[in-house]
Design an enzyme around this catalytic site. Structure first.
Site, mmCIF file in Angstrom:
data_model
loop_
_atom_site.group_PDB
_atom_site.id
_atom_site.type_symbol
_atom_site.label_atom_id
_atom_site.label_comp_id
_atom_site.label_asym_id
_atom_site.label_seq_id
_atom_site.Cartn_x
_atom_site.Cartn_y
_atom_site.Cartn_z
ATOM 1 N N GLY A 285 33.951 11.844 0.092
ATOM 2 C CA GLY A 285 32.808 12.028 0.983
ATOM 3 C C GLY A 285 33.315 12.204 2.401
ATOM 4 O O GLY A 285 33.664 13.297 2.820
ATOM 5 N N TRP B 280 26.374 16.224 -4.364
ATOM 6 C CA TRP B 280 25.565 16.265 -3.143
ATOM 7 C C TRP B 280 25.446 17.674 -2.559
ATOM 8 O O TRP B 280 25.484 17.850 -1.345
ATOM 9 C CB TRP B 280 26.133 15.319 -2.071
ATOM 10 C CG TRP B 280 26.714 14.048 -2.568
ATOM 11 C CD1 TRP B 280 28.007 13.645 -2.484
ATOM 12 C CD2 TRP B 280 26.020 12.987 -3.249
ATOM 13 N NE1 TRP B 280 28.180 12.414 -3.061
ATOM 14 C CE2 TRP B 280 26.964 11.981 -3.546
ATOM 15 C CE3 TRP B 280 24.689 12.801 -3.638
ATOM 16 C CZ2 TRP B 280 26.626 10.804 -4.199
ATOM 17 C CZ3 TRP B 280 24.355 11.622 -4.305
ATOM 18 C CH2 TRP B 280 25.315 10.646 -4.564
ATOM 19 N N ASN C 192 32.213 22.113 11.780
ATOM 20 C CA ASN C 192 32.032 21.945 13.220
ATOM 21 C C ASN C 192 30.790 22.689 13.696
ATOM 22 O O ASN C 192 30.072 22.225 14.598
ATOM 23 C CB ASN C 192 33.263 22.447 13.977
ATOM 24 C CG ASN C 192 34.453 21.515 13.853
ATOM 25 O OD1 ASN C 192 34.308 20.356 13.459
ATOM 26 N ND2 ASN C 192 35.627 22.011 14.170
ATOM 27 N N GLU C 193 30.540 23.860 13.098
ATOM 28 C CA GLU C 193 29.349 24.626 13.444
ATOM 29 C C GLU C 193 28.114 24.054 12.753
ATOM 30 O O GLU C 193 27.034 23.960 13.349
ATOM 31 C CB GLU C 193 29.559 26.092 13.039
ATOM 32 C CG GLU C 193 30.713 26.763 13.748
ATOM 33 C CD GLU C 193 31.182 28.041 13.070
ATOM 34 O OE1 GLU C 193 30.667 28.355 11.978
ATOM 35 O OE2 GLU C 193 32.065 28.706 13.626
ATOM 36 N N GLY C 194 28.290 23.653 11.492
ATOM 37 C CA GLY C 194 27.159 23.168 10.722
ATOM 38 C C GLY C 194 26.520 21.925 11.302
ATOM 39 O O GLY C 194 25.298 21.743 11.212
ATOM 40 N N GLY D 112 0.315 2.265 13.387
ATOM 41 C CA GLY D 112 -0.090 1.003 12.783
ATOM 42 C C GLY D 112 0.016 1.053 11.273
ATOM 43 O O GLY D 112 0.916 1.684 10.709
ATOM 44 N N GLU E 50 26.974 16.177 6.361
ATOM 45 C CA GLU E 50 27.806 16.981 7.269
ATOM 46 C C GLU E 50 28.533 16.113 8.295
ATOM 47 O O GLU E 50 28.667 16.469 9.458
ATOM 48 C CB GLU E 50 26.967 18.074 7.933
ATOM 49 C CG GLU E 50 26.520 19.125 6.921
ATOM 50 C CD GLU E 50 26.039 20.408 7.539
ATOM 51 O OE1 GLU E 50 26.611 20.838 8.565
ATOM 52 O OE2 GLU E 50 25.101 20.999 6.984
#
Length: 387
Positions: free
Chosen positions: A138, A163, A247-249, A346, A370
């Site tokens: 992961g 995933w 990095n972009e994602g 509430g 990500e």
């Protein structure tokens, strides 16, 4: 009291950016909003809605026109993800993964032949998915167990992926496997795998807390034969493909979280003007007003961080730290804002009669996928210490 539907940062948009933003907003309100509850309960996004996303060009934002795409900017894609997520973050992440991960990976690393073959379908009707994670990898994304072995001019892939967003709908997958395990992460390679390849199958669909209409699945690779022309980049460069794409994602996930928080705020700002206690709308109480002011400020701060990172990416400037900061801050902000919105509703906020409970559930994934918040902190710290 009005909702924060036209934040100041948007005055800096170009004409094309403003057009796409308005188109995405109109589409979200007219086509997505009426389907949200039903798609949530059914745990899938309507196929005709996905077709409309393609027709409007939202699934191929950066793909050049000669491949059938919109030829827009990364920033424009971020705007679209934000506006869709304001109504349903499940739809937002479908568009986000398509653009910021799958299409971007191909545009950055694909050969001319790969671009000609795969970009037109991705712009016109094929959903893409990005398959890096596994049961045992992961945050340690490069501890991959999936293997690829050369057999003549082909590669044969075996393993399981976990995933995977949009796995149920996707027709094309970017899958990472290790071709030289003894080399560690330097053996990781990215492969373009098509759904109908023998030995490939989509496995279990996860039953999730939030973004339930977005499919999250297992992928099974059982002697999947992939031609060498389907290697994305070069063998052993998969870790570079993964790092640069993620990095972009993460900027796209930041946009999803901003849109989510804005949607929760909009519903809440309307509710507090209608709900009466002690003979007057609760919006007239200073305690409520101050909470609204606080969360509106948090949303705007996150939005500006996301926009800044996206602009840096489009300019070709370095954005590693800014992207990680934007994702970290926006995901935390979305959880805080959606929680306060439930408080302001509430007891009603704790029921499914009002939409804020869904925003609250949807927000949780922002600190996980990500790159978890801890991984963002590590990225930021390392970059700071490198000067």
């Amino acid at each position: 009291m009005t909702t924060l539907t036209h934040p100041p940062a948007l005055t800096a948009l170009t004409e094309d950016e403003a057009m796409f933003r308005e188109a995405a907003r109109d589409f979200a309100e007219s086509e997505v909003a009426p389907r949200v509850s039903r798609m949530e309960a059914a745990r899938h996004i309507d196929s005709d809605l996905i077709s409309l996303l393609f027709e409007l060009g939202f699934m191929g934002m950066e793909i050049p026109e000669h491949f059938g795409g919109t030829a827009g900017s990364f920033f424009t894609a971020v705007l679209v993800v934000e506006e869709l997520s304001r109504v349903d973050p499940s739809v937002g992440v479908l568009v986000d993964v398509q653009n910021t991960l799958v299409n971007n990976a191909l545009l950055s690393w694909g050969t001319p032949e790969q671009l000609s073959r795969h970009l037109p379908p991705l712009a016109s009707g094929t959903v893409g998915a990005y398959a890096l994670s596994e049961a045992g990898s992961g945050s340690d994304a490069f501890a991959l167990a999936s293997r690829a072995v050369r057999d003549g001019s082909d590669w044969v892939l075996n393993g399981r992926k976990m995933w995977i967003t949009s796995g149920a709908e996707a027709g094309l997958f970017i899958i990472f496997a290790n071709v030289e395990p003894e080399m560690g992460y330097k053996g990781i390679t990215a492969f373009i795998v098509e759904r109908d390849m023998p030995g490939f199958s989509v496995g279990k669909k996860e039953d999730k807390l939030g973004i339930r209409a977005s499919s999250t699945t297992e992928l099974v690779l059982d002697d999947v034969r992939v031609p060498r022309e389907n290697v994305l980049g070069e063998p052993g460069q998969g870790y570079k493909v993964a790092i640069e794409t993620l990095n972009e994602g993460r900027i796209g996930i930041g946009a999803q979280m901003v849109g989510l928080a804005q949607g929760a705020f909009d519903h809440t700002a309307k509710y507090v003007q209608e709900r009466e206690q002690f003979g007057r709308p609760i919006a007239e109480f200073q305690a409520v007003q101050f909470q609204l002011a606080e969360i509106a400020t948090e949303i705007e701060a996150a939005r500006l961080m996301v926009y800044n990172a996206a602009r840096l990416k489009d300019q070709g400037s370095r954005f590693l730290r800014e992207g990680a900061m934007a994702k970290l801050f926006a995901s935390r902000m979305a959880q805080e804002v959606s929680s306060i919105c439930i408080d302001l509703h509430g007891g009603y906020g704790f029921t499914r009669e009002y939409p804020v409970e869904k925003y609250y559930r949807d927000a949780k994934i922002g600190t996980i996928y990500e790159g978890t918040s801890n991984m963002q902190l590590q990225t930021i710290a390392k970059d700071l210490l490198r000067g």
